[in-house]
Scaffold this motif. Structure first.
Motif, PDB file in Angstrom:
ATOM      1  N   ASP A 530       0.890  -1.167   0.000  1.00 26.03           N
ATOM      2  CA  ASP A 530       0.000   0.000   0.000  1.00 26.03           C
ATOM      3  C   ASP A 530       0.924   1.213   0.000  1.00 26.03           C
ATOM      4  OD1 ASP A 530      -1.761   2.033   0.418  1.00 26.03           O
ATOM      5  OD2 ASP A 530      -2.639   1.235   2.259  1.00 26.03           O
ATOM      6  N   PHE A 531       0.939   1.955  -1.095  1.00 23.74           N
ATOM      7  CA  PHE A 531       1.830   3.110  -1.130  1.00 23.74           C
ATOM      8  C   PHE A 531       1.179   4.296  -1.814  1.00 23.74           C
ATOM      9  CE2 PHE A 531       2.951   0.817  -5.056  1.00 23.74           C
ATOM     10  CZ  PHE A 531       3.008   1.840  -5.997  1.00 23.74           C
ATOM     11  N   ASP A 532       1.626   5.488  -1.423  1.00 22.27           N
ATOM     12  CA  ASP A 532       1.199   6.750  -2.018  1.00 22.27           C
ATOM     13  C   ASP A 532       2.391   7.387  -2.717  1.00 22.27           C
ATOM     14  OD1 ASP A 532      -1.397   6.635  -1.166  1.00 22.27           O
ATOM     15  OD2 ASP A 532      -1.002   7.648   0.720  1.00 22.27           O
ATOM     16  N   VAL A 533       2.140   7.936  -3.889  1.00 16.98           N
ATOM     17  CA  VAL A 533       3.172   8.693  -4.593  1.00 16.98           C
ATOM     18  C   VAL A 533       3.010  10.154  -4.173  1.00 16.98           C
ATOM     19  CG1 VAL A 533       4.194   9.248  -6.820  1.00 16.98           C
ATOM     20  CG2 VAL A 533       3.007   7.069  -6.503  1.00 16.98           C
ATOM     21  N   CYS A 534       3.865  10.591  -3.249  1.00 18.26           N
ATOM     22  CA  CYS A 534       3.726  11.931  -2.677  1.00 18.26           C
ATOM     23  C   CYS A 534       4.289  13.006  -3.591  1.00 18.26           C
ATOM     24  CB  CYS A 534       4.421  11.994  -1.318  1.00 18.26           C
ATOM     25  SG  CYS A 534       3.848  10.750  -0.152  1.00 18.26           S
ATOM     26  N   LYS A 535       5.285  12.662  -4.388  1.00 21.76           N
ATOM     27  CA  LYS A 535       5.907  13.645  -5.273  1.00 21.76           C
ATOM     28  C   LYS A 535       6.459  12.931  -6.490  1.00 21.76           C
ATOM     29  CE  LYS A 535       9.652  17.063  -5.530  1.00 21.76           C
ATOM     30  NZ  LYS A 535      10.799  17.683  -4.835  1.00 21.76           N
ATOM     31  N   GLY A 536       6.225  13.498  -7.660  1.00 25.34           N
ATOM     32  CA  GLY A 536       6.763  12.945  -8.890  1.00 25.34           C
ATOM     33  C   GLY A 536       6.005  11.727  -9.381  1.00 25.34           C
ATOM     34  N   ASP A 537       6.493  11.144 -10.465  1.00 28.15           N
ATOM     35  CA  ASP A 537       5.923   9.933 -11.048  1.00 28.15           C
ATOM     36  C   ASP A 537       6.942   8.801 -10.918  1.00 28.15           C
ATOM     37  OD1 ASP A 537       3.865  11.569 -11.737  1.00 28.15           O
ATOM     38  OD2 ASP A 537       4.405  11.728 -13.847  1.00 28.15           O
ATOM     39  N   VAL A 538       6.475   7.604 -10.593  1.00 26.06           N
ATOM     40  CA  VAL A 538       7.373   6.475 -10.399  1.00 26.06           C
ATOM     41  C   VAL A 538       6.883   5.263 -11.177  1.00 26.06           C
ATOM     42  CG1 VAL A 538       8.070   7.257  -8.106  1.00 26.06           C
ATOM     43  CG2 VAL A 538       6.180   5.620  -8.334  1.00 26.06           C
ATOM     44  N   ILE A 539       7.802   4.313 -11.393  1.00 26.35           N
ATOM     45  CA  ILE A 539       7.463   3.006 -11.966  1.00 26.35           C
ATOM     46  C   ILE A 539       7.696   1.967 -10.882  1.00 26.35           C
ATOM     47  CG2 ILE A 539       8.028   1.305 -13.732  1.00 26.35           C
ATOM     48  CD1 ILE A 539       8.965   3.590 -15.501  1.00 26.35           C
ATOM     49  N   PHE A 540       6.687   1.150 -10.626  1.00 26.46           N
ATOM     50  CA  PHE A 540       6.754   0.144  -9.565  1.00 26.46           C
ATOM     51  C   PHE A 540       7.000  -1.228 -10.184  1.00 26.46           C
ATOM     52  CE2 PHE A 540       4.404  -2.797  -6.628  1.00 26.46           C
ATOM     53  CZ  PHE A 540       5.309  -2.700  -5.574  1.00 26.46           C
ATOM     54  N   ASN A 541       8.033  -1.923  -9.697  1.00 28.49           N
ATOM     55  CA  ASN A 541       8.395  -3.257 -10.193  1.00 28.49           C
ATOM     56  C   ASN A 541       8.535  -4.234  -9.032  1.00 28.49           C
ATOM     57  OD1 ASN A 541       8.870  -2.960 -13.163  1.00 28.49           O
ATOM     58  ND2 ASN A 541      10.336  -1.416 -12.465  1.00 28.49           N
ATOM     59  N   ILE A 542       8.362  -5.509  -9.338  1.00 21.56           N
ATOM     60  CA  ILE A 542       8.617  -6.571  -8.366  1.00 21.56           C
ATOM     61  C   ILE A 542       9.507  -7.617  -9.030  1.00 21.56           C
ATOM     62  CG2 ILE A 542       7.624  -8.260  -6.789  1.00 21.56           C
ATOM     63  CD1 ILE A 542       5.011  -6.792  -6.943  1.00 21.56           C
ATOM     64  N   TYR A 543      10.613  -7.943  -8.358  1.00 26.73           N
ATOM     65  CA  TYR A 543      11.563  -8.909  -8.893  1.00 26.73           C
ATOM     66  C   TYR A 543      11.739 -10.071  -7.909  1.00 26.73           C
ATOM     67  CZ  TYR A 543      12.857  -4.940 -11.869  1.00 26.73           C
ATOM     68  OH  TYR A 543      12.833  -3.884 -12.737  1.00 26.73           O
ATOM     69  N   HIS A 544      12.270 -11.190  -8.436  1.00 27.21           N
ATOM     70  CA  HIS A 544      12.566 -12.354  -7.590  1.00 27.21           C
ATOM     71  C   HIS A 544      13.991 -12.806  -7.860  1.00 27.21           C
ATOM     72  CE1 HIS A 544      12.902 -16.795  -6.982  1.00 27.21           C
ATOM     73  NE2 HIS A 544      12.372 -16.462  -5.812  1.00 27.21           N
ATOM     74  N   SER A 545      14.659 -13.198  -6.794  1.00 24.60           N
ATOM     75  CA  SER A 545      16.008 -13.747  -6.913  1.00 24.60           C
ATOM     76  C   SER A 545      16.146 -14.909  -5.939  1.00 24.60           C
ATOM     77  CB  SER A 545      17.055 -12.673  -6.599  1.00 24.60           C
ATOM     78  OG  SER A 545      18.361 -13.237  -6.587  1.00 24.60           O
ATOM     79  N   LYS A 546      16.940 -15.907  -6.346  1.00 26.09           N
ATOM     80  CA  LYS A 546      17.166 -17.046  -5.453  1.00 26.09           C
ATOM     81  C   LYS A 546      18.171 -16.708  -4.362  1.00 26.09           C
ATOM     82  CE  LYS A 546      16.066 -20.564  -8.918  1.00 26.09           C
ATOM     83  NZ  LYS A 546      16.571 -21.746  -9.671  1.00 26.09           N
ATOM     84  N   ARG A 547      18.944 -15.660  -4.569  1.00 27.87           N
ATOM     85  CA  ARG A 547      19.902 -15.251  -3.552  1.00 27.87           C
ATOM     86  C   ARG A 547      19.715 -13.774  -3.233  1.00 27.87           C
ATOM     87  NH1 ARG A 547      24.708 -13.003  -6.009  1.00 27.87           N
ATOM     88  NH2 ARG A 547      24.623 -13.114  -8.299  1.00 27.87           N
ATOM     89  N   SER A 641      11.869  18.048 -12.378  1.00 29.47           N
ATOM     90  CA  SER A 641      12.190  17.473 -11.078  1.00 29.47           C
ATOM     91  C   SER A 641      12.959  16.178 -11.241  1.00 29.47           C
ATOM     92  CB  SER A 641      10.897  17.218 -10.297  1.00 29.47           C
ATOM     93  OG  SER A 641      11.192  16.561  -9.092  1.00 29.47           O
ATOM     94  N   HIS A 642      13.966  15.952 -10.382  1.00 31.00           N
ATOM     95  CA  HIS A 642      14.755  14.728 -10.443  1.00 31.00           C
ATOM     96  C   HIS A 642      14.635  13.944  -9.143  1.00 31.00           C
ATOM     97  CE1 HIS A 642      16.556  15.909 -14.249  1.00 31.00           C
ATOM     98  NE2 HIS A 642      16.757  17.108 -13.742  1.00 31.00           N
ATOM     99  N   LYS A 643      13.608  14.192  -8.377  1.00 29.73           N
ATOM    100  CA  LYS A 643      13.411  13.491  -7.116  1.00 29.73           C
ATOM    101  C   LYS A 643      11.939  13.186  -6.925  1.00 29.73           C
ATOM    102  CE  LYS A 643      13.902  13.993  -2.089  1.00 29.73           C
ATOM    103  NZ  LYS A 643      14.362  14.875  -0.991  1.00 29.73           N
ATOM    104  N   CYS A 644      11.655  11.966  -6.539  1.00 30.91           N
ATOM    105  CA  CYS A 644      10.289  11.559  -6.213  1.00 30.91           C
ATOM    106  C   CYS A 644      10.266  11.099  -4.755  1.00 30.91           C
ATOM    107  CB  CYS A 644       9.821  10.423  -7.122  1.00 30.91           C
ATOM    108  SG  CYS A 644       9.871  10.819  -8.877  1.00 30.91           S
ATOM    109  N   LYS A 645       9.062  11.048  -4.205  1.00 29.74           N
ATOM    110  CA  LYS A 645       8.913  10.594  -2.827  1.00 29.74           C
ATOM    111  C   LYS A 645       7.710   9.668  -2.737  1.00 29.74           C
ATOM    112  CE  LYS A 645       8.647  12.150   1.983  1.00 29.74           C
ATOM    113  NZ  LYS A 645       8.571  13.315   2.907  1.00 29.74           N
ATOM    114  N   VAL A 646       7.904   8.539  -2.053  1.00 30.16           N
ATOM    115  CA  VAL A 646       6.809   7.597  -1.842  1.00 30.16           C
ATOM    116  C   VAL A 646       6.695   7.293  -0.355  1.00 30.16           C
ATOM    117  CG1 VAL A 646       6.993   6.530  -4.111  1.00 30.16           C
ATOM    118  CG2 VAL A 646       8.311   5.599  -2.215  1.00 30.16           C
TER     119      VAL A 646
END
Length: 682
Positions: A530-547, A641-646
């Motif tokens: 559950d997240f809010d994008v407080c500033k800027g635009d972001v891309i949200f990703n989910i990754y998996h790794s075995k280590r 802008s070069h900074k976002c906040k979540v």
């Protein structure tokens, strides 16, 4: 600049066919519409089975505009083209109209729709919306916009009255039922010769609304629960509500809450949206929605805080009494700290909102604010203690930002000589509209004409103000110094109060994403976020790794360790790692705009390490100019802008324990970015 208007859904508690019979009575002329002069039928066509009827008319209108403007424009009348499509099978009537006169200077486009109510097939809904784009008009662009707005408002109000007038006329004639359409043998399509005597009226500027699952936008609902609103104010409410529905993924506050922010910003849509989004983020960060259930007032507040709820005023508003002159502000600050006092005041405001809802039901009319009575008897220089004034200013600042238009009236009684000094200190921090609601009475002359009895019934005036009603507000007094706490203890309490939040904040920089590591021991677990994008635009990703990307510090709380190596920005994926070899993507990337609130979940297929990533999203410079103004508050600022906040919260659950509830909002769950109802999980 394109102006958009959107009216609420109007509900006629009559069947569609009967409403259509009333609608047809407006033709060829309607004495209730003096601005309509005439119309010519351009074309008309019926389907073989008579289920569809299309008609196009050219309508002549005598617009209520200044004569000087008409002379400059060189016209006396304005012509509109209206296209009606009646579908008797689906029981809908779609109306589209646009201006023919000055179409190269002004573009007015309207869409209306009559349809069957989604929950009651014996009722009919009417939806209306419009857009107005003034490119140029001889230097009178502002005047033309005001005229168009006035015509639109009059059209909305008059339109329903006209239909209801003809419905009553049909009833007086004994017509209370019109049979529905049923198939009949087909016949060849025959073009209909235009009838120059047929007339109709384009209902003035509007863009069709989607069908609503309930009648919450019905005019009766607005009048019953929200109060008197102009058509343009209704339009602002609906547009902001729709924007929140899109950006907050179904999690939107109540109409009354949205309306308070609109009223506080004089229905400036962009300003209201910005402040409302900031407040919603603040509420989530500090879990204000749960405050009434989680906050327990310390005993020192129960004994020495001289305020409490006391019946209601003559308008049905909840009445709060504060005996400020009897309050030991220094003692309370020294015993509790600034933040505990703020939490207590916030709980009072939350309780006030709840009481307003209850009184709305009790009195049968919208009650959205409360009355506050402040007794200043006993106020003296000790109340001007600097830390106490600082705490008061802090409370005013937070309340003004997050509870606009909740104070209906403030009655200040028995103001002493020292009051002007206090007023000089605090008044600059109070909104001008709020200051207008203050009524100040010096001395004991507060029960005469124009005094207390004008606002509060005699039988509920508290005993300490000369009334006969017993008031349970504490009498106050000096807080014992034995209850005072050291500055270090108060500071620790303040930090604890405002850091006891399930949400964390993080910065996202261009080239430096923020990443969160989640270790999964058991497959088929559910990662929720559950997240809010407080500033800027972001891309949200989910990754998996075995280590693990880096040696994480195990969370000692259990098998599902959520690890974040500290700091406001954390990067975990090594630049040498290759996607598809060292780690893999388990969800499609999701682009999230500033102000959006996103909830979602992922059912894990494998054990190992999952990485939630928020990455800076660069928007092309040309994109900002193409965005509708209503959909992006600060879009043009994002380019540079070069900074976002979540602000985010994550949790790992067993699949059998997966639930989500949000009492302040509409309950919604997202599974892999797809929204589903909570009912489906029970």
């Amino acid at each position: 600049m394109v102006q958009k208007y959107q009216s609420p859904v109007r509900v006629y508690k009559h069947p569609f066919e009967l409403v259509m019979a009333a609608y047809e009575r407006r033709f060829p002329t309607c004495h209730l519409i003096p601005m309509f002069v005439a119309s010519d039928v351009i074309s008309e066509e019926k389907s073989d089975d008579d289920s569809t009827h299309r008609i196009e008319r050219r309508c002549k209108l005598d617009i209520d505009a200044p004569r000087l403007l008409k002379r400059i424009a060189g016209v006396d009348y304005v012509y509109f083209v209206q296209k009606n499509t009646l579908n008797r099978r689906e029981r809908t009537l779609h109306i589209e109209s646009h201006n023919e006169t000055f179409s190269n200077r002004v573009i007015i486009h309207e869409q209306c729709c009559y349809s069957v109510h989604p929950e009651n097939e014996g009722w009919t809904c009417f939806e209306q919306s419009a857009s107005l784009d003034i490119k140029s008009f001889f230097g009178f662009e502002s005047t033309v916009e005001k005229i168009a707005m006035k015509q639109y408002a009059n059209s909305i109000k008059k339109g329903k009255e006209i239909i209801e007038y003809y419905l009553h006329e049909l009833e007086d004639e004994g017509t209370t039922h019109v049979p529905r359409w049923s198939p009949r043998p087909a016949s060849p399509v025959k073009p209909v010769t235009p009838n120059t005597h047929s007339t109709t009226l384009p209902t003035m500027p509007a863009v069709a609304l989607p069908a609503t699952p309930d009648d919450k936008l019905d005019a009766d609902y607005i009048n019953r629960y929200l109060g008197d609103l102009t058509p343009l104010q209704e339009s602002c409410l609906i547009r902001l509500r729709s924007w929140l529905q899109e950006t907050h993924k179904g999690k939107i506050p109540k109409d009354q809450h949205i309306l308070r922010f609109l009223r506080a910003r004089d229905f400036n849509l962009d300003k209201a949206r910005e402040t409302l989004c900031q407040s919603l983020t603040w509420r989530k960060q500090h879990q204000v929605d749960y405050l009434l259930d989680t906050w327990t007032s310390p005993q020192v507040l129960l004994d020495y805080y001289t305020g409490g709820w006391h019946h209601h005023d003559r308008d049905g508003r909840p009445l709060y009494i504060l005996r400020l002159g009897q309050m030991d502000t220094k003692g309370l600050v020294r015993a509790l700290g600034e933040e505990s006092l703020l939490r207590h005041v916030l709980s009072i405001n939350e309780e006030g909102l709840r009481r307003c809802e209850e009184n709305t039901k009790v009195f049968g009319r919208p009650i959205s604010c409360w009355t506050c009575l402040v007794d200043l008897e006993g106020l003296n220089m000790r109340h001007l203690w600097r830390p106490g004034v600082k705490a008061l200013l802090r409370i005013i600042e937070v309340v003004e930002a997050n509870y606009p238009e909740t104070l209906g009236r403030l009655l200040i009684l028995r103001a002493p000589r020292v009051f002007p000094v206090l007023w000089t200190l605090v008044s600059p921090f109070i909104d001008e509209n709020t200051r207008k609601k203050f009524l100040i009475y010096a001395g004991n002359d507060y029960q005469g004409p124009g005094g207390l009895l004008d606002y509060i019934d005699r039988e509920i005036i508290p005993d300490f103000l000369g009334g006969e009603c017993m008031c349970e507000v504490p009498e106050g007094g000096l807080v014992p110094k034995s209850l005072y706490r050291t500055p270090e203890e108060l500071e620790n309490d303040d930090i604890r109060l405002w850091t006891e939040t399930i949400y964390q904040s993080a910065s996202v920089f261009k080239g430096a994403p923020h990443e969160l590591l989640i270790e999964i021991i058991d497959a088929s677990s559910v990662i929720t976020w559950d997240f809010d994008v407080c500033k800027g635009d972001v891309i949200f990703n989910i990754y998996h790794s075995k280590r693990a990307p880096a040696p994480p510090k195990k969370d000692p709380l259990g098998a599902h360790g959520i690890t974040s190596p500290g700091g406001n920005n954390v990067q975990l994926i090594d630049k040498s790692w290759q996607l598809g070899q060292d780690y893999s993507m388990v969800e499609s990337p999701l682009t999230c705009k500033e102000g959006e609130s996103v909830q979602g979940s992922h059912v894990t297929r494998w054990p190992g390490f999952y990485i939630l990533q928020w990455k800076f999203h660069s928007m092309p410079a040309c994109a900002a100019t193409n965005l509708p103004r209503v959909d992006d508050v600060l879009a043009t600022l994002q380019v540079s802008s070069h900074k976002c906040k979540v602000m985010y919260y994550t949790e790992v659950l067993g699949s059998e324990d997966f639930r989500y509830t949000a009492p302040f909002y509409t309950p919604v769950i997202h599974t892999g970015y797809h929204e589903i109802s909570t009912v489906a999980l029970r």
